[in-house]
Design an enzyme around this catalytic site. Structure first.
Site, PDB file in Angstrom:
ATOM      1  N   GLY A  42       0.740  -1.246  -0.411  1.00 13.06           N
ATOM      2  CA  GLY A  42       0.076   0.007  -0.421  1.00 13.06           C
ATOM      3  C   GLY A  42       0.628   1.605   0.197  1.00 13.06           C
ATOM      4  N   ARG A 337     -16.694  13.862  13.002  1.00 10.76           N
ATOM      5  CA  ARG A 337     -17.103  12.156  12.423  1.00 10.76           C
ATOM      6  C   ARG A 337     -17.620  11.990  13.410  1.00 10.76           C
ATOM      7  NH1 ARG A 337     -12.495  10.116   8.577  1.00 10.76           N
ATOM      8  NH2 ARG A 337     -12.384  11.071   7.028  1.00 10.76           N
TER       9      ARG A 337
END
Ligand SMILES: Cc1cc2nc3c(=O)[nH]c(=O)nc-3n(C[C@H](O)[C@H](O)[C@H](O)COP(=O)(O)OP(=O)(O)OC[C@H]3O[C@@H](n4cnc5c(N)ncnc54)[C@H](O)[C@@H]3O)c2cc1C
Ligand code: SF4
Ligand code: FES
Lengths: 644, 251
Positions: A42, A337
């Site tokens: 990644g 959030r």
């Protein structure tokens, strides 16, 4: 064992520069004599492997997908932060540092976060040089946007595909090193254990996912960049293959696990449609800039909506509860959030949720369309609306979207010191799989930044310093430590395949997910956490007696792959619960019901919980030991978050 | 519209690369129209596993149309009947009740079958390794804003860079040509100033590697563009041809 975070002395802004100077360098002629294993391709692993190759080390790189280009970093949509201040709107390294420490609710290390902010600018330069097609203004310069409630525009992006473009940049650098012979790539290969010799990480054991062959790889240092463990919850925005196994195996070999209970729940995901659901899809948070979140005031109205007897647009204005605007008048729909997620869960728990399952709230663009016109809304969110329609068959221009929170990111991970080294010498961890920079809550557009910071700009320095102390002589994979580790894995696989029980792996994974979501999710309390611990233990016991895995080891066997991952999730889940039990405060994305203000908001407890929890494995069946790294704040003032 | 549907599935089963494959027929019932195509296969797999049969193997990971891992040839079309989406974004509401769905792997010489519906696409990686990069080392690069890039070029480069490397273009092509994939990368870098220095070398090397991998030639049929889930434009192939010819003439 005592924890040494190895944070350099001196003023905050000089720590990294000074440290870089003090790190020992490997003689250029010797670099090619050192082997480094990097697990994961990644942003963190891809950038690290490419950079090590450029420096001259021999690298072995591993991923479970068929190509390094498919790591889950590819799915990040929103963007990546940097303190370039191109917009002249008052941004600076210090401000990015400050915002990130505050956003993490004061549970991260000042020194690490400052370094992250410092190198953020180099990341953008590097990616541009690789040919990453960032969004640009008409004058040809890089464009920025403000993201996740930040007061400055510091987010760089490439349409809605920022993660993809950054990853393809790292992948291209990695490909160049593969072609140059400096990196050997192993795809469809899963790491199953780390091998420790004389107290140092000296290699890994892997399974070739096509042939089932168990193999050993030896090196002078090992880097884990294997991503997050959100799939403990079964449903998450992670890819299907994302797993905790590499990190978990390292933990069981002696690497401490930091803050396992810190998970981020993202408020704007597409709701679950039913039992057949396999994963959740994120809708960009930017939608909350114009969408208004609501549910009906009355239960009876919600029920009618759920049964399809009433259309959302026919619910009268006075029957709607725009609960975020009501409870948080100054931030409204743009609360962080965690606050948005928790409130959505609350209204659904009250029975006022909508959608077939009752586990959804509306995100309504009616007023924005009336105010700005459909074209303006289409220009801003057209592709998101289209994606939503593809998945749900609902047209958000005509009827409100439905959203629900979902597990999105894990702030916890392997404990690392300032050099990104775990408590096992020679074993490093980078990207989402370490715990380092995000404290109890990650700000939007900061994970991509961290992954690339670790891989391009931190590890290439710190790993060299470590290698100067390791003898050049290689260790053969005939060494008994490797053969033993291989045997342990072969036995484990044999055991799993021979249970021949009655329930599928997914059955157990779903059950685990339910326990974790209900009892160790956004809101927690002691009673339910204690129940969860017992339930997980029982489930695990049942798993090892009754799981059904077909096929053999010697060929591609996706059930077996999954079975090994789920077995690890079931152990990690319990550690997450232990950690959540210990943390009796509310902080970041975690609401501990026993720790709230009179108004029912999260209450952090700095006096008692200003530490990193670093869990130590003490043997099969024995309770894990909690070690604490005290967090010291010298450059920011601790404040309680308030969004009222 | 009914909420659940039933299907007959004709699926390619092949235990490994060495063995010969064949179609096998399965029935699935009560599939929610809101399920994705891959969730439908998950359900089939749960059922056949319970009955003791090896599950159908297929590649997938992100399940949101971006990793490029999923790769099924459905009713004669790569990624199925819908435009500009991947299999993982395909939903069962697209398929009428009580119909037969045929599922095959990508078929191309350069993409050998590994098992069932899984193929080996490492040829794509080797093509990128042959030149799909800018040769810059980490560090010592100029400031990101040192070279302005006209927005139009940046946008075109981004259009090309959207390729997810899935291989549907190859599967769609009667010659199994990889031109769309290769041209997307060549175009992205040819359009940006950062890609200029190695421009000629790159085009030659990548085309050369593509040929070595056994992909077929391009006869401008356009099937690739029609099936590409990311809308990669045929004009990229024209651009690559120009790049290639200029490079071969001048080197
Ligand atoms: C939908 C979504 C949207 C997001 N949007 C944003 C955003 O806008 N901005 C932002 O900053 N962040 C965002 N994030 C978070 C961010 O994308 C991730 O945290 C980050 O990309 C993780 O990178 P990584 O390199 O650590 O891990 P990954 O990219 O997950 O890579 C893990 C690698 O490890 C390999 N691997 C794993 N286990 C094994 C094993 N056992 N053996 C061998 N290999 C293994 C995998 O093959 C893979 O190559 C988003 C995340 C998601 C899920
Ligand atoms: S060009 Fe399109 S079809 Fe071909 S690999 Fe790229 S995204 Fe897939
Ligand atoms: S599974 Fe990732 S694109 Fe389909």
């Amino acid at each position: 064992m005592s924890l040494d975070s190895k944070i350099p002395e001196g003023p905050l802004a000089e720590k990294w520069t000074k440290h870089q100077f003090n790190l020992k360098l490997v003689n250029p002629a010797n670099k090619r004599k050192y082997d480094i294993i990097v697990v994961g391709t990644g942003l963190a692993g891809g950038s690290a492997a490419a950079s090590f190759g450029e420096l001259g080390y021999n690298v072995k790189s591993f991923c479970y997908q068929d190509s390094p280009r498919r790591a889950h970093s590819i799915a990040a949509q929103g963007g990546i932060n940097a303190a370039k201040n191109y917009k002249n709107d008052g941004d600076s390294v210090f401000r990015l540092f400050y915002d990130t420490v505050k956003g993490g609710d004061y549970r991260s290390r000042e020194a690490n976060v400052h370094r992250l902010s410092e190198v953020s600018n180099n990341i953008i330069d590097q990616c541009v040089a690789q040919g990453v097609p960032f969004a640009r203004e008409y004058g040809g310069l890089l464009d920025n946007r403000s993201f996740g409630g930040a007061q400055v525009s510091r987010t760089f992006y490439a349409r809605g595909q920022t993660g993809q473009q950054l990853l393809l940049g790292a992948y291209s650098a990695l490909s160049r090193q593969i072609a140059a012979g400096k990196v050997t790539m192993f795809t469809r290969t899963e790491m199953l254990d780390v091998v420790i010799i004389d107290g140092k990480a000296r290699g890994i054991v892997t399974r070739n996912m096509v042939t089932g062959k168990i193999e050993s790889h030896s090196a002078h240092a090992v880097v884990l960049a294997t991503g997050g463990y959100g799939n403990v919850f079964f449903l998450s925005t992670n890819a299907m293959g994302c797993n905790a196994s590499a990190a978990w195996r390292a933990y069981k070999k002696g690497a401490f696990f930091g803050n396992p209970c810190y998970t981020q729940i993202h408020p704007t995901c597409i709701p679950v449609h039913g039992d057949q659901q396999s994963k959740l899809t994120l809708m960009s948070e930017s939608l909350r800039n114009d969408g208004r979140v609501w549910v009906p005031k009355e239960l009876s109205v919600s029920e009618k909506l759920r049964r399809g007897e009433l259309k959302p647009k026919d619910v009268a204005e006075e029957d709607r509860d725009y609960y975020l605007e009501r409870i948080y008048p100054s931030f409204g729909n743009l609360v962080p959030r965690d606050v948005a997620s928790r409130n959505a869960k609350n209204v659904c728990d009250e029975g006022r949720g909508v959608g077939e399952t009752g586990l959804a709230v509306f995100l309504d663009f009616r007023d924005a369309i009336a105010r700005d016109g459909e074209d303006t809304i289409r220009a801003k969110y057209g592709n998101l609306f289209q994606m939503y329609e593809k998945i749900t068959a609902d047209n958000p221009y005509k009827t409100p979207m439905m959203i629900y929170p979902a597990v999105h990111y894990t702030m916890g991970g392997l404990w690392v010191d300032y050099n990104l080294q775990t408590t096992i010498p020679g074993l490093f961890a980078a990207g989402e799989c370490n715990f380092s920079d995000h404290g109890a809550n990650r700000l939007g557009a900061s994970a991509l930044m961290q992954g690339l910071a670790d891989g391009y700009f931190v590890l290439p320095y710190t790993i060299g310093d470590y290698l100067t102390g390791v003898p050049i002589k290689k260790i053969d994979t005939d060494h008994e430590a490797f053969t033993e580790a291989e045997q342990v894995i072969k036995d484990r696989i044999h055991k799993l395949l021979n249970i021949k029980g009655t329930k599928t792996v997914d059955h157990f994974h779903k059950e685990l997910g339910k326990i974790m979501w209900e009892k160790c999710g956004m809101a927690r309390n002691e009673k339910r956490l204690k129940e969860a611990k017992v339930e997980i233990q029982q489930l695990r016991e049942e798993y090892w007696k009754d799981v059904k895995i077909l096929g053999v080891n010697e060929e591609l066997n996706m059930t077996l792959e999954k079975a090994m991952r789920v077995a690890d999730f079931m152990e990690l889940g319990e550690l997450m619960v232990d950690d959540a039990l210990d943390r009796k405060e509310s902080c970041g994305g975690h609401f501990r019901e026993e720790s709230q203000t009179e108004e029912g908001e999260a209450k952090r407890d700095d006096e008692n919980f200003s530490y990193v929890s670093a869990w130590e494995f003490k043997g099969e069946g024995a309770p894990a030991k909690l070690n604490k790294e005290a967090l010291v704040f010298e450059n920011v003032k601790l404040t309680q978050r308030s969004y009222k | 519209m009914e909420k659940v549907r039933n299907y007959t599935l004709k699926i390619w089963r092949q235990p490994n690369a060495q063995s010969k494959g064949e179609f096998k027929t399965y029935e699935v019932k009560n599939i929610s129209t809101g399920s994705s195509f891959l969730e439908m296969l998950d359900i089939l797999n749960e059922e056949i596993s319970e009955a003791g049969e090896d599950p159908v193997h297929f590649d997938h990971d992100c399940r949101e149309g971006i990793c490029g891992m999923c790769s099924l040839f459905i009713n004669g079309r790569p990624h199925g009947p819908e435009e500009e989406i991947t299999v993982c974004q395909l939903h069962m509401r697209t398929f009428p009740n009580n119909t037969t769905i045929t599922i095959e792997p990508w078929r191309a010489k350069a993409f050998p079958v590994i098992k069932d519906l899984i193929v080996d696409r490492s040829a794509f990686d080797r093509i990128i390794q042959s030149g799909g990069f800018v040769s810059v080392n980490t560090g010592s690069v100029p400031d990101g804003n040192a070279i302005p890039i006209p927005k139009q070029n940046a946008d075109l480069a981004m259009d090309a860079a959207a390729c997810i490397g899935c291989g549907a273009c190859v599967a769609a092509c009667k010659n199994a040509s990889a031109m769309l994939f290769v041209s997307a990368k060549v175009s992205q870098l040819a359009l940006l100033p950062q890609g200029q220095v190695e421009r000629k070398k790159r085009a030659l090397a990548m085309v050369d590697q593509m040929d070595k991998e056994g992909f077929g030639s391009c006869t401008n049929t356009g099937a690739c563009e029609a099936e590409c889930p990311k809308g990669i434009d045929l004009s990229n192939i024209a651009r690559m041809n120009r790049e290639y010819f200029t490079a071969s003439l001048t080197s």
